[in-house]
Design an enzyme around this catalytic site. Structure first.
Site, PDB file in Angstrom:
ATOM      1  N   SER A   1       5.959   9.509   2.791  1.00 23.65           N
ATOM      2  CA  SER A   1       5.791  10.447   1.672  1.00 23.65           C
ATOM      3  C   SER A   1       5.757  11.887   2.151  1.00 23.65           C
ATOM      4  O   SER A   1       5.825  12.798   1.340  1.00 23.65           O
ATOM      5  CB  SER A   1       4.457  10.181   0.970  1.00 23.65           C
ATOM      6  OG  SER A   1       4.376   8.874   0.523  1.00 23.65           O
TER       7      SER A   1
ATOM      8  N   HIS B   1      13.112   8.022   0.593  1.00 24.49           N
ATOM      9  CA  HIS B   1      11.786   8.049  -0.027  1.00 24.49           C
ATOM     10  C   HIS B   1      11.839   7.561  -1.474  1.00 24.49           C
ATOM     11  O   HIS B   1      12.262   8.281  -2.370  1.00 24.49           O
ATOM     12  CB  HIS B   1      11.228   9.494   0.056  1.00 24.49           C
ATOM     13  CG  HIS B   1       9.865   9.637  -0.535  1.00 24.49           C
ATOM     14  ND1 HIS B   1       9.458  10.750  -1.221  1.00 24.49           N
ATOM     15  CD2 HIS B   1       8.811   8.793  -0.535  1.00 24.49           C
ATOM     16  CE1 HIS B   1       8.215  10.577  -1.635  1.00 24.49           C
ATOM     17  NE2 HIS B   1       7.797   9.408  -1.232  1.00 24.49           N
TER      18      HIS B   1
ATOM     19  N   GLU C   1      14.366  10.230  -2.960  1.00 22.04           N
ATOM     20  CA  GLU C   1      14.656  11.443  -2.190  1.00 22.04           C
ATOM     21  C   GLU C   1      15.306  11.031  -0.877  1.00 22.04           C
ATOM     22  O   GLU C   1      14.841  10.092  -0.226  1.00 22.04           O
ATOM     23  CB  GLU C   1      13.360  12.201  -1.867  1.00 22.04           C
ATOM     24  CG  GLU C   1      12.788  12.962  -3.035  1.00 22.04           C
ATOM     25  CD  GLU C   1      11.528  13.755  -2.662  1.00 22.04           C
ATOM     26  OE1 GLU C   1      11.408  14.891  -3.123  1.00 22.04           O
ATOM     27  OE2 GLU C   1      10.666  13.240  -1.930  1.00 22.04           O
TER      28      GLU C   1
ATOM     29  N   ASN D   1       6.341  15.353  -3.586  1.00 25.88           N
ATOM     30  CA  ASN D   1       4.930  15.391  -3.181  1.00 25.88           C
ATOM     31  C   ASN D   1       4.446  16.783  -2.810  1.00 25.88           C
ATOM     32  O   ASN D   1       3.247  17.051  -2.854  1.00 25.88           O
ATOM     33  CB  ASN D   1       4.675  14.400  -2.047  1.00 25.88           C
ATOM     34  CG  ASN D   1       4.713  12.977  -2.568  1.00 25.88           C
ATOM     35  OD1 ASN D   1       4.413  12.736  -3.732  1.00 25.88           O
ATOM     36  ND2 ASN D   1       5.105  12.038  -1.725  1.00 25.88           N
TER      37      ASN D   1
HETATM   38  N1  LIG Z   1       2.019   4.542  -2.800  1.00 26.91           N
HETATM   39  C1  LIG Z   1       2.923   5.385  -3.209  1.00 26.91           C
HETATM   40  O1  LIG Z   1       2.877   5.876  -4.347  1.00 26.91           O
HETATM   41  C2  LIG Z   1       4.059   5.763  -2.290  1.00 26.91           C
HETATM   42  C3  LIG Z   1       5.196   6.353  -2.840  1.00 26.91           C
HETATM   43  C4  LIG Z   1       6.267   6.675  -1.994  1.00 26.91           C
HETATM   44  C5  LIG Z   1       6.167   6.439  -0.627  1.00 26.91           C
HETATM   45  N2  LIG Z   1       5.018   5.875  -0.130  1.00 26.91           N
HETATM   46  C6  LIG Z   1       4.962   5.653   1.321  1.00 26.91           C
HETATM   47  O2  LIG Z   1       5.286   4.303   1.593  1.00 26.91           O
HETATM   48  C7  LIG Z   1       4.575   3.853   2.748  1.00 26.91           C
HETATM   49  C8  LIG Z   1       3.763   2.617   2.380  1.00 26.91           C
HETATM   50  O3  LIG Z   1       2.870   2.931   1.328  1.00 26.91           O
HETATM   51  P1  LIG Z   1       2.232   1.791   0.400  1.00 26.91           P
HETATM   52  O4  LIG Z   1       1.701   2.497  -0.794  1.00 26.91           O
HETATM   53  O5  LIG Z   1       3.196   0.666   0.251  1.00 26.91           O
HETATM   54  O6  LIG Z   1       1.008   1.328   1.326  1.00 26.91           O
HETATM   55  P2  LIG Z   1       0.256  -0.098   1.334  1.00 26.91           P
HETATM   56  O7  LIG Z   1      -1.083   0.179   1.922  1.00 26.91           O
HETATM   57  O8  LIG Z   1       0.364  -0.771   0.001  1.00 26.91           O
HETATM   58  O9  LIG Z   1       1.162  -0.961   2.355  1.00 26.91           O
HETATM   59  C9  LIG Z   1       1.307  -0.676   3.699  1.00 26.91           C
HETATM   60  C10 LIG Z   1       1.671  -1.972   4.419  1.00 26.91           C
HETATM   61  O10 LIG Z   1       2.025  -1.649   5.769  1.00 26.91           O
HETATM   62  C11 LIG Z   1       1.545  -2.705   6.563  1.00 26.91           C
HETATM   63  N3  LIG Z   1       1.444  -2.274   7.965  1.00 26.91           N
HETATM   64  C12 LIG Z   1       0.527  -1.467   8.554  1.00 26.91           C
HETATM   65  N4  LIG Z   1       0.762  -1.359   9.874  1.00 26.91           N
HETATM   66  C13 LIG Z   1       1.865  -2.120  10.124  1.00 26.91           C
HETATM   67  C14 LIG Z   1       2.588  -2.442  11.305  1.00 26.91           C
HETATM   68  N5  LIG Z   1       2.232  -1.950  12.489  1.00 26.91           N
HETATM   69  N6  LIG Z   1       3.656  -3.256  11.191  1.00 26.91           N
HETATM   70  C15 LIG Z   1       4.030  -3.760   9.993  1.00 26.91           C
HETATM   71  N7  LIG Z   1       3.375  -3.504   8.845  1.00 26.91           N
HETATM   72  C16 LIG Z   1       2.308  -2.694   8.918  1.00 26.91           C
HETATM   73  C17 LIG Z   1       0.196  -3.051   5.966  1.00 26.91           C
HETATM   74  O11 LIG Z   1      -0.243  -4.331   6.386  1.00 26.91           O
HETATM   75  C18 LIG Z   1       0.521  -2.983   4.472  1.00 26.91           C
HETATM   76  O12 LIG Z   1       0.955  -4.228   3.978  1.00 26.91           O
HETATM   77  C19 LIG Z   1       3.743   5.044   3.232  1.00 26.91           C
HETATM   78  O13 LIG Z   1       4.461   5.750   4.205  1.00 26.91           O
HETATM   79  C20 LIG Z   1       3.598   5.868   1.955  1.00 26.91           C
HETATM   80  O14 LIG Z   1       3.377   7.228   2.211  1.00 26.91           O
HETATM   81  C21 LIG Z   1       3.984   5.524  -0.926  1.00 26.91           C
END
Ligand SMILES: NC(=O)c1ccc[n+]([C@@H]2O[C@H](COP(=O)([O-])OP(=O)(O)OC[C@H]3O[C@@H](n4cnc5c(N)ncnc54)[C@H](O)[C@@H]3O)[C@@H](O)[C@H]2O)c1
Length: 294
Positions: free
Chosen positions: A122, A143, A155, A193
């Site tokens: 993000s 993204h 994005e 963001n």
């Molecule tokens: N939540 C949002 O609104 C949003 C929107 C766009 C982008 N993002 C980005 O997407 C990414 C994930 O966010 P999310 O909301 O899905 O988080 P989340 O906490 O729901 O999921 C993250 C996952 O990553 C896994 N993980 C952690 N370390 C790991 C590793 N070493 N190997 C493999 N898997 C691993 C965790 O077990 C978990 O299942 C982040 O970079 C976040 O910034 C989030």
């Protein structure tokens, strides 16, 4: 021109974003391999995707036959080596530079030399993440927005080294998911963001300073600014840990005190109240209806 078409997609991190990306990619006809730290997490993600697709079927958005075909396209990849035949691997793990760097170091030796590696980060610098890989020219930011099946925008962020073939192939891939692309330069938190998170952080300051309650702030922004969700409700939806990480990246990356994360946001994260995913944040989701926690 795209230099090669994507057929097999790998996803690292099967959380809310990873499972959403798997969902839309499988429905669009891509073969998907899903990886996470533990097999139970992958299985939980598969169950979530199945439930979300079933909801799409119930609403008339997807024929049931297509749901079954799409689910069959998603395979569990418990080991990083399982991603070895992927054309594109999207990292969607926790928003932490350290976590992401470790993942890239571990996965790169397993990937084909011509495979593209992308991050769904993000906020973190694509150029810096690319430098932690063996293929900065084949590295890009893709993204997605949350929830992926419902949000129209993606994005695309080129790092300083990203080559034209990688950019065009990624554009082609995103278009096949029927999403709209907005191209952003590689600056902290990109476009959405950069604008959205300071507003959410300001809403938390508004709460912290006692200007209004959770309910007053969210009602004000829903009805006064015509936002579909209040900013605190949206923060819970995004995940408060992710919100805090994005603010820290903005604060560190732009060195401007206007981006300082609100201490109350820090406190919620310290408490492990991360929003919907932990059932408590600015609202408590453990009952039938969300109840404000302040
Ligand atoms: N939540 C949002 O609104 C949003 C929107 C766009 C982008 N993002 C980005 O997407 C990414 C994930 O966010 P999310 O909301 O899905 O988080 P989340 O906490 O729901 O999921 C993250 C996952 O990553 C896994 N993980 C952690 N370390 C790991 C590793 N070493 N190997 C493999 N898997 C691993 C965790 O077990 C978990 O299942 C982040 O970079 C976040 O910034 C989030």
């Amino acid at each position: 021109m795209a230099d090669h078409a994507i057929r097999k997609l790998g996803i690292i991190g099967a959380g809310q974003m990873g499972n959403g990306i798997a969902h839309v990619a499988a429905v669009a006809g891509f073969d998907v391999k899903l990886h996470d730290v533990a097999e139970e997490r992958i299985n939980a993600a598969l169950a979530t995707i199945d439930g979300n697709m079933a909801r799409q079927v119930a609403k008339g958005g997807l024929p049931d036959e297509e749901r079954r075909t799409a689910m069959a396209r998603i395979a569990s990849a418990p080991a990083l080596a399982d991603l070895g035949d992927c054309d594109l691997v999207i990292e969607a793990a926790t928003e932490s530079e350290e976590v992401k760097r470790k993942i890239f170091t571990a996965v790169c030796p397993h990937l084909r030399a011509d495979a593209i590696l992308a991050s769904n980060t993000s906020s973190i610098s694509i150029t810096r993440l690319a430098a932690a890989t063996d293929r900065p020219e084949r590295f890009i930011g893709i993204h997605f927005m949350n929830p992926v099946p419902l949000m129209q925008l993606v994005e695309l962020i080129r790092g300083i080294a990203t080559d034209d073939g990688t950019f065009e192939t990624s554009k082609d891939f995103v278009s096949k998911l029927h999403k709209t692309i907005s191209v952003s330069e590689d600056f902290p938190a990109f476009i959405v963001n950069r604008i959205l998170l300071p507003m959410i952080n300001e809403a938390v300051y508004t709460l912290y300073e006692g200007v209004g309650s959770v309910d007053a702030i969210d009602t004000a922004m829903r009805l006064g600014a015509n936002h579909p969700m209040g900013p605190l409700q949206l923060a819970d939806f995004i995940g408060l840990d992710t919100c805090l990480s994005v603010m820290q990246v903005l604060y560190d990356g732009l060195a401007d005190s206007k981006y300082r994360p609100c201490p109350l946001l820090v406190k919620y994260v310290e408490a492990g109240w991360l929003g919907r995913k932990t059932k408590r944040g600015f609202y408590d989701y453990r009952g039938e209806k969300p109840v404000p926690t302040r």
